[in-house]
Motif scaffolding. Structure first.
Motif: not given
Length: 305
Positions: A218-220, A224-225, A243, A278, A283
């Motif tokens: 995902i992109k937080d 990137y995670k 990360e 999410d 989450r």
């Protein structure tokens, strides 16, 4: 990063011919404020795999709202790369509508299987139709064995980023054959035609490791995670975390992944194949337990700091 288990959600009861057992690789999609869809794969009596779907309460994802009785993606045409089974891996909104990237698998003679990535488009009835009979990630000279289990993001400029499982050889763990597989990344302009050039995103950190199952990215914000499964010679599947600022160079931070096996029950042997999404201010992490999904899938919620 502490996760609190909410419990197991689903495992087939064996009453459906296409879904005698397993609910592998849960792949979640937020429908609206009230509903989550989770796709999964089950196997029949001949151990061929098809994809089914549940709708869950987005505020309480252990609550099943609807369990579709029929599969939404069937096995492929005889002789094709997915004629033994299909597993979900990612849902993306594209120019042609909602598409599912999936794992197509085919049994082999001298090794157990081949795994390559396919793509299918969702129709108005919720059933997926293949966009190609051939893999979107096929063999290359440097990646001849496995290119699959994709996680895909669409970037603000409209391009696509993909992280996937790539095997560089087959070997043995004890007397059983396994591929040795890492996580690589590549790009596409249209989500169908992918660059044949890729770079390693996650590699082994010690001699015991020999595989990474199903990455999920995902992109937080600007970060990137990635969550992934770690396979080693000394312990069963467990979850890892990394990360990245650019999606290419990743810093492994597996020690932060605080979701452990239970003392007993459906996930006491292993935890694998994560999917993070999410919904309604929380989450959630969907995952498989024992025997790579034989006991179904469950969910955990991230504890707020």
């Amino acid at each position: 990063m502490k996760w609190r288990k909410l419990g197991r959600i689903f495992a087939p009861d064996g009453s459906r011919r296409w879904a005698r057992s397993y609910a592998i690789i849960p792949t979640a999609e937020l429908v609206d404020d009230d509903r989550l869809r989770v796709y999964y794969a089950s196997i029949d009596d001949e151990r061929n795999g098809r994809i089914g779907v549940l709708e869950l309460d987005a505020r309480n994802p252990t609550r099943i709202l609807h369990d579709r009785p029929d599969p939404v993606l069937d096995i492929g045409e005889l002789g094709c790369f997915d004629d033994s089974g299909v597993n979900p891996s990612a849902l993306v909104q594209s120019e042609v509508g909602a598409v599912m990237y999936y794992i197509g698998w085919q049994r082999c003679e001298r090794v157990p299987y081949m795994l390559f990535a396919g793509v299918a488009r969702r129709g108005e009835d919720g059933v997926f139709q293949r966009l190609r009979r051939t893999p979107i990630l096929d063999r290359t000279e440097t990646e001849p064995f496995v290119r699959s289990a994709t996680t895909i993001l669409r970037e603000p400029d409209g391009s696509y980023r993909c992280w996937y499982v790539s095997a560089h050889r087959w070997g043995y763990v004890g007397e059983k054959q396994y591929p040795e597989y890492i996580i690589r990344t590549t790009r596409s302009d249209d989500g169908l035609n992918w660059s044949r050039d890729s770079v390693i995103a996650i590699n082994f950190s010690n001699p015991s490791e020999f595989g990474f199952g199903r990455p999920w990215v995902i992109k937080d914000g600007s970060l990137y995670k990635m969550w992934y499964s770690i396979r080693s010679r000394t312990e069963p599947y467990r979850l890892g975390y990394a990360e990245s600022e650019d999606g290419v160079s990743w810093a492994r931070q597996d020690h932060r992944m605080q979701l452990m096996r239970s003392e007993d029950g459906w996930d006491q042997e292993m935890i694998c194949y994560p999917c993070v999404i999410d919904a309604c201010g929380g989450r959630y992490l969907f995952y498989n337990g024992n025997s790579h999904g034989a006991t179904g899938f469950g969910v955990a919620v991230l504890e707020k700091e």
